[in-house]
Design a protein around this motif. Structure first.
Motif, PDB file in Angstrom:
ATOM      1  N   ALA A 112       6.104   2.042  -3.320  1.00  0.00           N
ATOM      2  CA  ALA A 112       5.519   2.237  -2.142  1.00  0.00           C
ATOM      3  C   ALA A 112       6.515   1.876  -1.011  1.00  0.00           C
ATOM      4  O   ALA A 112       6.206   2.578   0.257  1.00  0.00           O
ATOM      5  CB  ALA A 112       4.424   1.051  -1.990  1.00  0.00           C
ATOM      6  N   PRO A 147       0.548  -1.024   0.229  1.00  0.00           N
ATOM      7  CA  PRO A 147      -0.061  -0.049   0.105  1.00  0.00           C
ATOM      8  C   PRO A 147       0.973   1.453   0.223  1.00  0.00           C
ATOM      9  O   PRO A 147       2.072   1.273   0.419  1.00  0.00           O
ATOM     10  CB  PRO A 147      -0.820  -0.182   1.276  1.00  0.00           C
ATOM     11  CG  PRO A 147       0.031  -1.163   2.061  1.00  0.00           C
ATOM     12  CD  PRO A 147       0.584  -1.931   1.284  1.00  0.00           C
ATOM     13  N   PHE A 148       0.032   2.340  -0.624  1.00  0.00           N
ATOM     14  CA  PHE A 148       0.892   3.571  -0.647  1.00  0.00           C
ATOM     15  C   PHE A 148       0.383   4.377   0.475  1.00  0.00           C
ATOM     16  O   PHE A 148       0.707   5.546   0.637  1.00  0.00           O
ATOM     17  CB  PHE A 148       0.710   4.025  -1.977  1.00  0.00           C
ATOM     18  CG  PHE A 148       1.764   4.007  -3.126  1.00  0.00           C
ATOM     19  CD1 PHE A 148       2.746   4.539  -3.249  1.00  0.00           C
ATOM     20  CD2 PHE A 148       1.397   2.731  -3.908  1.00  0.00           C
ATOM     21  CE1 PHE A 148       3.565   4.225  -4.338  1.00  0.00           C
ATOM     22  CE2 PHE A 148       2.212   2.334  -4.890  1.00  0.00           C
ATOM     23  CZ  PHE A 148       3.263   2.980  -4.915  1.00  0.00           C
ATOM     24  N   SER A 149      -0.711   4.123   0.874  1.00  0.00           N
ATOM     25  CA  SER A 149      -1.472   4.882   2.143  1.00  0.00           C
ATOM     26  C   SER A 149      -2.524   3.923   2.875  1.00  0.00           C
ATOM     27  O   SER A 149      -2.726   2.849   2.688  1.00  0.00           O
ATOM     28  CB  SER A 149      -2.210   6.016   1.505  1.00  0.00           C
ATOM     29  OG  SER A 149      -3.201   5.605   0.556  1.00  0.00           O
ATOM     30  N   GLY A 150      -2.985   4.680   3.762  1.00  0.00           N
ATOM     31  CA  GLY A 150      -4.007   3.829   4.749  1.00  0.00           C
ATOM     32  C   GLY A 150      -3.446   3.098   5.923  1.00  0.00           C
ATOM     33  O   GLY A 150      -2.428   3.178   6.194  1.00  0.00           O
ATOM     34  N   PHE A 200      -0.457   0.591   5.493  1.00  0.00           N
ATOM     35  CA  PHE A 200       0.685   1.453   5.225  1.00  0.00           C
ATOM     36  C   PHE A 200       1.181   1.988   6.323  1.00  0.00           C
ATOM     37  O   PHE A 200       2.519   2.035   6.785  1.00  0.00           O
ATOM     38  CB  PHE A 200       0.411   2.863   4.334  1.00  0.00           C
ATOM     39  CG  PHE A 200       1.630   3.733   3.983  1.00  0.00           C
ATOM     40  CD1 PHE A 200       2.237   3.328   2.736  1.00  0.00           C
ATOM     41  CD2 PHE A 200       1.823   4.900   4.867  1.00  0.00           C
ATOM     42  CE1 PHE A 200       3.456   4.391   2.757  1.00  0.00           C
ATOM     43  CE2 PHE A 200       2.903   5.722   4.529  1.00  0.00           C
ATOM     44  CZ  PHE A 200       3.670   5.408   3.472  1.00  0.00           C
ATOM     45  N   ASP A 201       0.558   2.762   7.187  1.00  0.00           N
ATOM     46  CA  ASP A 201       0.855   3.248   8.696  1.00  0.00           C
ATOM     47  C   ASP A 201       1.399   2.042   9.556  1.00  0.00           C
ATOM     48  O   ASP A 201       2.499   2.543  10.055  1.00  0.00           O
ATOM     49  CB  ASP A 201      -0.270   3.796   9.234  1.00  0.00           C
ATOM     50  CG  ASP A 201      -0.753   4.980   8.568  1.00  0.00           C
ATOM     51  OD1 ASP A 201       0.123   5.812   7.843  1.00  0.00           O
ATOM     52  OD2 ASP A 201      -2.078   5.697   8.756  1.00  0.00           O
ATOM     53  N   ARG A 216      12.357   5.949  -5.420  1.00  0.00           N
ATOM     54  CA  ARG A 216      10.957   6.041  -5.734  1.00  0.00           C
ATOM     55  C   ARG A 216      10.482   6.101  -7.099  1.00  0.00           C
ATOM     56  O   ARG A 216       9.368   6.182  -7.402  1.00  0.00           O
ATOM     57  CB  ARG A 216      10.568   7.344  -4.801  1.00  0.00           C
ATOM     58  CG  ARG A 216      11.234   8.703  -5.490  1.00  0.00           C
ATOM     59  CD  ARG A 216      10.272   9.936  -5.125  1.00  0.00           C
ATOM     60  NE  ARG A 216      10.984  11.111  -5.885  1.00  0.00           N
ATOM     61  CZ  ARG A 216      10.362  12.286  -5.933  1.00  0.00           C
ATOM     62  NH1 ARG A 216       9.336  12.421  -5.092  1.00  0.00           N
ATOM     63  NH2 ARG A 216      11.055  13.436  -6.245  1.00  0.00           N
ATOM     64  N   ALA A 246       7.968   5.228  -0.208  1.00  0.00           N
ATOM     65  CA  ALA A 246       7.008   6.168   0.452  1.00  0.00           C
ATOM     66  C   ALA A 246       7.127   5.795   1.974  1.00  0.00           C
ATOM     67  O   ALA A 246       6.943   6.776   2.748  1.00  0.00           O
ATOM     68  CB  ALA A 246       5.827   5.905  -0.211  1.00  0.00           C
ATOM     69  N   MET A 247       7.087   4.515   2.316  1.00  0.00           N
ATOM     70  CA  MET A 247       7.058   4.200   3.580  1.00  0.00           C
ATOM     71  C   MET A 247       8.343   4.884   4.578  1.00  0.00           C
ATOM     72  O   MET A 247       8.158   5.377   5.767  1.00  0.00           O
ATOM     73  CB  MET A 247       7.292   2.531   4.062  1.00  0.00           C
ATOM     74  CG  MET A 247       5.878   2.302   3.533  1.00  0.00           C
ATOM     75  SD  MET A 247       5.948   0.293   3.725  1.00  0.00           S
ATOM     76  CE  MET A 247       4.241  -0.206   3.042  1.00  0.00           C
ATOM     77  N   ALA A 279       8.051   8.689   5.069  1.00  0.00           N
ATOM     78  CA  ALA A 279       7.143   8.711   6.028  1.00  0.00           C
ATOM     79  C   ALA A 279       7.904   8.384   7.415  1.00  0.00           C
ATOM     80  O   ALA A 279       7.482   9.031   8.295  1.00  0.00           O
ATOM     81  CB  ALA A 279       5.850   7.987   5.858  1.00  0.00           C
ATOM     82  N   ARG A 328       8.675  11.278  10.457  1.00  0.00           N
ATOM     83  CA  ARG A 328       8.429  10.833  11.876  1.00  0.00           C
ATOM     84  C   ARG A 328       9.536  10.933  12.731  1.00  0.00           C
ATOM     85  O   ARG A 328       9.374  11.245  14.113  1.00  0.00           O
ATOM     86  CB  ARG A 328       7.640   9.400  11.990  1.00  0.00           C
ATOM     87  CG  ARG A 328       7.241   8.974  13.384  1.00  0.00           C
ATOM     88  CD  ARG A 328       5.815   9.752  13.736  1.00  0.00           C
ATOM     89  NE  ARG A 328       4.814   9.209  12.838  1.00  0.00           N
ATOM     90  CZ  ARG A 328       3.979   8.105  12.790  1.00  0.00           C
ATOM     91  NH1 ARG A 328       4.119   7.558  13.879  1.00  0.00           N
ATOM     92  NH2 ARG A 328       2.967   8.088  12.070  1.00  0.00           N
TER      93      ARG A 328
END
Length: 205
Positions: A109, A70-73, A76-77, A100, A112-113, A116, A120
């Motif tokens: 993806a 996943p790229f989001s959601g 992903f989190d 990327r 992207a993780m 992110a 954080r």
């Protein structure tokens, strides 16, 4: 930045987050349906780590669906937090992830993780590495312009790298011989990895 990166890479703890489960590489195999293929791919990964002198505990399998990372959601989190937990547990200073612009959805993806995770925890240094990006034509244009990075001398580690690559039997041999359309790294791609340097790119690339 690059002096610090070189020192960190040479003394890396060796922990690996393996993002996808690899279960989509041989969709037509009856002997290796996705569940068994996942187990085989994990065995290969552990053998590769052993070839690099790393213990099985260095591997953390997130087991996200191959070709559907996943790229989001929420998933992903959750994966991003798992990556951060592992990095913090070993006091990692550098987070390496696929580039990327690599022409593979799971690699994009994963990048992207990593991005992110570094947002954080900005104490982590984020570097990217190309995999399928090596196959892009030289004239390929990517957003943001030409990638910027450095080569890291790995001549001394090249024999171990070769053993680690060979350990991935499900991707480098015809071990799975009942799916003629199954994935296998060809000689040209393997040659790209058989070089006395590694390429690491700045995260903005």
């Amino acid at each position: 930045m690059w002096r610090a990166a070189r020192r960190r890479l040479h003394r890396a703890s060796g922990c690996r987050d393996l993002i996808s489960d690899g279960g989509a590489s041989h969709r037509n195999s009856r002997r290796y349906p996705p569940r068994l293929l996942r187990s085989l791919r994990e065995e290969d990964a552990l053998a590769a780590l052993a070839a690099l002198g790393l213990a099985p505990g260095a591997a953390h399998f997130l087991r996200l669906e191959d070709a559907a990372v996943p790229f989001s959601g929420a998933a992903f989190d959750s994966a991003m937090c798992s990556i951060l937990d592992v990095a913090r547990a070993v006091s990692a200073g550098t987070l390496l992830a696929t580039w990327r612009h690599d022409p593979h959805c799971d690699h994009q993806a994963t990048h992207a993780m990593a991005a992110a995770a570094v947002r954080r925890d900005p104490r982590l240094l984020h570097l990217a590495y190309p995999v399928w990006g090596h196959t892009l034509p030289a004239q390929t244009s990517v957003p943001g312009g030409a990638p910027r990075g450095r080569r890291l001398d790995i001549a001394a580690q090249l024999p171990a790298k070769r053993r680690a690559i060979r350990a991935h039997r499900s991707q480098t041999t015809r071990l799975i011989d009942d799916d003629p359309d199954g994935f296998m790294l060809d000689d040209a791609m393997l040659a790209r990895f058989d070089r006395p340097f590694g390429i690491f790119l700045e995260p903005a690339s």
